[in-house]
Design a protein around this motif. Structure first.
Motif, PDB file in Angstrom:
ATOM      1  N   TRP A  20      42.089 -71.961  54.674  1.00  6.23           N
ATOM      2  CA  TRP A  20      42.745 -70.713  54.286  1.00  6.23           C
ATOM      3  C   TRP A  20      43.445 -70.072  55.488  1.00  6.23           C
ATOM      4  CZ3 TRP A  20      41.749 -65.715  56.011  1.00  6.23           C
ATOM      5  CH2 TRP A  20      42.390 -64.696  55.298  1.00  6.23           C
ATOM      6  N   SER A  21      42.796 -70.096  56.645  1.00  8.33           N
ATOM      7  CA  SER A  21      43.387 -69.502  57.852  1.00  8.33           C
ATOM      8  C   SER A  21      44.666 -70.215  58.252  1.00  8.33           C
ATOM      9  CB  SER A  21      42.386 -69.539  59.004  1.00  8.33           C
ATOM     10  OG  SER A  21      41.227 -68.797  58.706  1.00  8.33           O
ATOM     11  N   ALA A  22      44.650 -71.556  58.190  1.00 10.81           N
ATOM     12  CA  ALA A  22      45.845 -72.316  58.550  1.00 10.81           C
ATOM     13  C   ALA A  22      46.998 -71.982  57.615  1.00 10.81           C
ATOM     14  CB  ALA A  22      45.545 -73.819  58.503  1.00 10.81           C
ATOM     15  N   GLN A  23      46.692 -71.900  56.318  1.00 11.07           N
ATOM     16  CA  GLN A  23      47.738 -71.588  55.365  1.00 11.07           C
ATOM     17  C   GLN A  23      48.254 -70.165  55.563  1.00 11.07           C
ATOM     18  OE1 GLN A  23      47.246 -69.589  52.195  1.00 11.07           O
ATOM     19  NE2 GLN A  23      48.807 -70.421  50.826  1.00 11.07           N
ATOM     20  N   SER A 153      46.695 -64.631  50.201  1.00  9.64           N
ATOM     21  CA  SER A 153      47.243 -64.634  51.561  1.00  9.64           C
ATOM     22  C   SER A 153      48.761 -64.776  51.525  1.00  9.64           C
ATOM     23  CB  SER A 153      46.610 -65.760  52.384  1.00  9.64           C
ATOM     24  OG  SER A 153      46.981 -67.031  51.890  1.00  9.64           O
ATOM     25  N   ARG A 154      49.263 -65.526  50.550  1.00  4.35           N
ATOM     26  CA  ARG A 154      50.719 -65.624  50.407  1.00  4.35           C
ATOM     27  C   ARG A 154      51.317 -64.277  50.041  1.00  4.35           C
ATOM     28  NH1 ARG A 154      54.137 -67.840  46.175  1.00  4.35           N
ATOM     29  NH2 ARG A 154      52.312 -68.521  44.996  1.00  4.35           N
ATOM     30  N   ALA A 155      50.606 -63.531  49.182  1.00  7.47           N
ATOM     31  CA  ALA A 155      51.093 -62.207  48.809  1.00  7.47           C
ATOM     32  C   ALA A 155      51.062 -61.253  49.996  1.00  7.47           C
ATOM     33  CB  ALA A 155      50.246 -61.647  47.663  1.00  7.47           C
ATOM     34  N   VAL A 156      49.998 -61.313  50.794  1.00  7.62           N
ATOM     35  CA  VAL A 156      49.926 -60.469  51.991  1.00  7.62           C
ATOM     36  C   VAL A 156      51.070 -60.802  52.941  1.00  7.62           C
ATOM     37  CG1 VAL A 156      48.559 -59.968  54.054  1.00  7.62           C
ATOM     38  CG2 VAL A 156      47.442 -60.065  51.828  1.00  7.62           C
ATOM     39  N   SER A 157      51.381 -62.098  53.054  1.00 10.35           N
ATOM     40  CA  SER A 157      52.481 -62.492  53.937  1.00 10.35           C
ATOM     41  C   SER A 157      53.802 -61.922  53.445  1.00 10.35           C
ATOM     42  CB  SER A 157      52.564 -64.022  54.023  1.00 10.35           C
ATOM     43  OG  SER A 157      53.141 -64.574  52.849  1.00 10.35           O
ATOM     44  N   GLN A 158      53.945 -61.799  52.128  1.00  8.24           N
ATOM     45  CA  GLN A 158      55.174 -61.248  51.584  1.00  8.24           C
ATOM     46  C   GLN A 158      55.266 -59.742  51.791  1.00  8.24           C
ATOM     47  OE1 GLN A 158      54.757 -62.735  47.597  1.00  8.24           O
ATOM     48  NE2 GLN A 158      55.756 -64.675  48.059  1.00  8.24           N
ATOM     49  N   VAL A 159      54.112 -59.104  52.002  1.00  6.66           N
ATOM     50  CA  VAL A 159      54.114 -57.686  52.349  1.00  6.66           C
ATOM     51  C   VAL A 159      54.477 -57.501  53.815  1.00  6.66           C
ATOM     52  CG1 VAL A 159      52.696 -55.611  52.560  1.00  6.66           C
ATOM     53  CG2 VAL A 159      52.439 -57.097  50.566  1.00  6.66           C
ATOM     54  N   SER A 160      53.881 -58.317  54.679  1.00 12.32           N
ATOM     55  CA  SER A 160      54.042 -58.116  56.118  1.00 12.32           C
ATOM     56  C   SER A 160      55.225 -58.870  56.705  1.00 12.32           C
ATOM     57  CB  SER A 160      52.764 -58.565  56.845  1.00 12.32           C
ATOM     58  OG  SER A 160      52.477 -59.929  56.569  1.00 12.32           O
ATOM     59  N   GLY A 161      55.546 -60.065  56.171  1.00 10.67           N
ATOM     60  CA  GLY A 161      56.571 -60.897  56.776  1.00 10.67           C
ATOM     61  C   GLY A 161      57.976 -60.325  56.746  1.00 10.67           C
ATOM     62  N   PRO A 162      58.513 -59.940  55.574  1.00 11.55           N
ATOM     63  CA  PRO A 162      59.887 -59.438  55.539  1.00 11.55           C
ATOM     64  C   PRO A 162      60.134 -58.182  56.379  1.00 11.55           C
ATOM     65  CG  PRO A 162      59.214 -60.155  53.362  1.00 11.55           C
ATOM     66  CD  PRO A 162      57.980 -60.176  54.214  1.00 11.55           C
ATOM     67  N   PRO A 163      59.252 -57.142  56.326  1.00  6.61           N
ATOM     68  CA  PRO A 163      59.492 -56.011  57.223  1.00  6.61           C
ATOM     69  C   PRO A 163      59.469 -56.407  58.690  1.00  6.61           C
ATOM     70  CG  PRO A 163      57.923 -55.409  55.516  1.00  6.61           C
ATOM     71  CD  PRO A 163      58.100 -56.897  55.436  1.00  6.61           C
TER      72      PRO A 163
END
Length: 418
Positions: A20-23, A153-163
């Motif tokens: 999970w961490s790697a992904q 984790s993919r959803a969290v990345s979509q919250v943090s990644g684009p900004p």
């Protein structure tokens, strides 16, 4: 967050926690590139709608070209973790070409096309290994919860990644923002290197032609009463979604005149919906059934984009409509992906998983380049708002395809097929 994602007992399993961490670290970096590469094309190279369509198509073209042979190859190996590490390292090196070309004044659309083509090719190999190993790293009886955590984790990345991408683009220019994604691939490779996993020994394939093994995967999907209508449904929604996404950044930048920071904010704020969807997907599935949850996800995913062409039209607010569209689509994609991941793991035997997944990927992802090219062509000829509108309306066809299929009759999580 709901019980599925707040219950951390699944993280006591060392294998799943590392997997999970790697992904998770990788998908955060991916979301930076999702914004930074199109902005590089738009702001640095001045790309038009047709070129943006070609760029988006290039991301997905390898899934059409290589999924089937890669699937047969991966099903014949017992070293899938090593392949994932090699793919991560290759993707990191590939991304390094963007800032290098920019620094040496050699950056062009051809360079971006080549970069995303190679990234897509390596991602095909990585993703097929990833889906094959999920059942090995998930704790016994918790495949659905493991899928929810990974999609969370993919959803969290979509919250943090684009900004974060918007800030990096504003601070360092778009070509250098992809260095963050490069670093994420290196971290993912390091985490996977220490993953404690015993991969099953697969039966030898000596004497069995590649074409025969590919055909077995295609036949499995075609004959399956659930997976065949599922892929027809998601291929439809993905065609129109890629038609939509091919011109979305250009539409927000040139038609709505949003800055890189605001574009990043829209994607990031909208991804709150993805986090919500991942958090509730398992619970919704237990309440209304696995199949109905999947169809509800398709419905939300398809209806969210309808708000985008309304933004700024006849005085309607821009940011609230864009954010609402992203939130609805984000909830929908997670309600779709979590049960879909469960079905792919449980309805397909391990020995067939890469080939069956590859066959489904050709349908699901292989349609995406055509959607992207269509979006770019319509945007170039008829205008960006027209392209956005046609794509948003067309996606509604997928709702009927999902509803009038055996999928809606699946209530309980199926037994694992051996």
């Amino acid at each position: 967050m709901t019980e599925e994602l707040t219950d951390r007992s699944i993280m006591r399993d060392r294998r799943f926690a590392r997997f999970w961490s790697a992904q998770s670290v990788s998908v955060v970096g991916d979301q930076i590139s999702v914004v930074a590469i199109p902005l590089t094309a738009t702001l640095v190279l001045g790309a038009n709608a047709a070129q943006m369509g070609f760029l988006t198509a290039a991301v997905w073209l390898p899934h059409l070209l290589f999924s089937l042979p890669f699937g047969a190859w991966i099903d014949a190996t017992s070293h899938r973790r090593r392949l994932m590490i090699a793919a991560d390292l290759g993707r990191a090196l590939t991304l390094g070409a963007v800032p290098l070309a920019y620094a040496t004044d050699r950056l062009s659309m051809r360079v971006l096309y080549a970069v995303v083509l190679l990234l897509g090719t390596l991602s095909v190999a990585f993703d097929q290994c990833w889906s094959s190993l999920l059942s090995l790293v998930a704790p016994a009886g918790r495949v659905s919860d493991a899928s929810a955590w990974l999609n969370g984790s993919r959803a969290v990345s979509q919250v943090s990644g684009p900004p974060l991408a918007g800030l990096l683009v504003a601070a360092f220019r778009a070509p250098f923002a992809v260095l963050a994604d490069m670093a994420s691939f290196l971290m993912s490779a390091l985490l996977l290197r220490g993953l404690p996993i015993d991969e099953p020994t697969v039966p030898p394939v000596d004497g069995i032609r590649l074409r025969t093994r590919v055909a077995e995967g295609l036949a499995f999907i075609y004959r399956h009463p659930v997976l065949r209508p599922f892929y027809v449904c998601v291929a439809t929604v993905n065609f129109f979604n890629l038609m939509f996404n091919a011109v979305l950044v250009l539409y927000m930048s040139r038609t709505l005149h949003l800055s890189p920071q605001l574009i990043g904010f829209v994607f990031g704020a909208g991804a709150v919906g993805g986090l919500t969807g991942a958090a509730v997907a398992s619970r919704v599935g237990r309440r209304i059934g696995v199949g109905p949850t999947l169809i509800a996800g398709v419905a939300l995913f398809a209806t969210g984009p309808l708000l985008v062409p309304l933004a700024g039209l006849h005085g309607l607010p821009v940011l609230p409509l864009l954010v609402a569209a992203e939130i609805l689509a984000g909830i929908g994609v997670m309600l779709l992906d979590v049960p879909a991941g469960v079905l792919m793991v449980l309805l397909v035997p391990y020995r067939m998983r890469a080939r069956a997944g590859a066959s489904g990927r050709v349908v699901n992802y292989g349609i995406r380049p055509f959607g992207a090219l269509t979006g770019g062509a319509v945007g170039q000829v008829f205008g960006l708002r027209t392209a956005i509108t046609v794509a948003a309306v067309g996606g509604l066809l997928a709702i009927g395809l999902g509803w009038w299929s055996p999928i809606r009759r699946i209530k309980e999580e199926p037994e694992q097929v051996v």
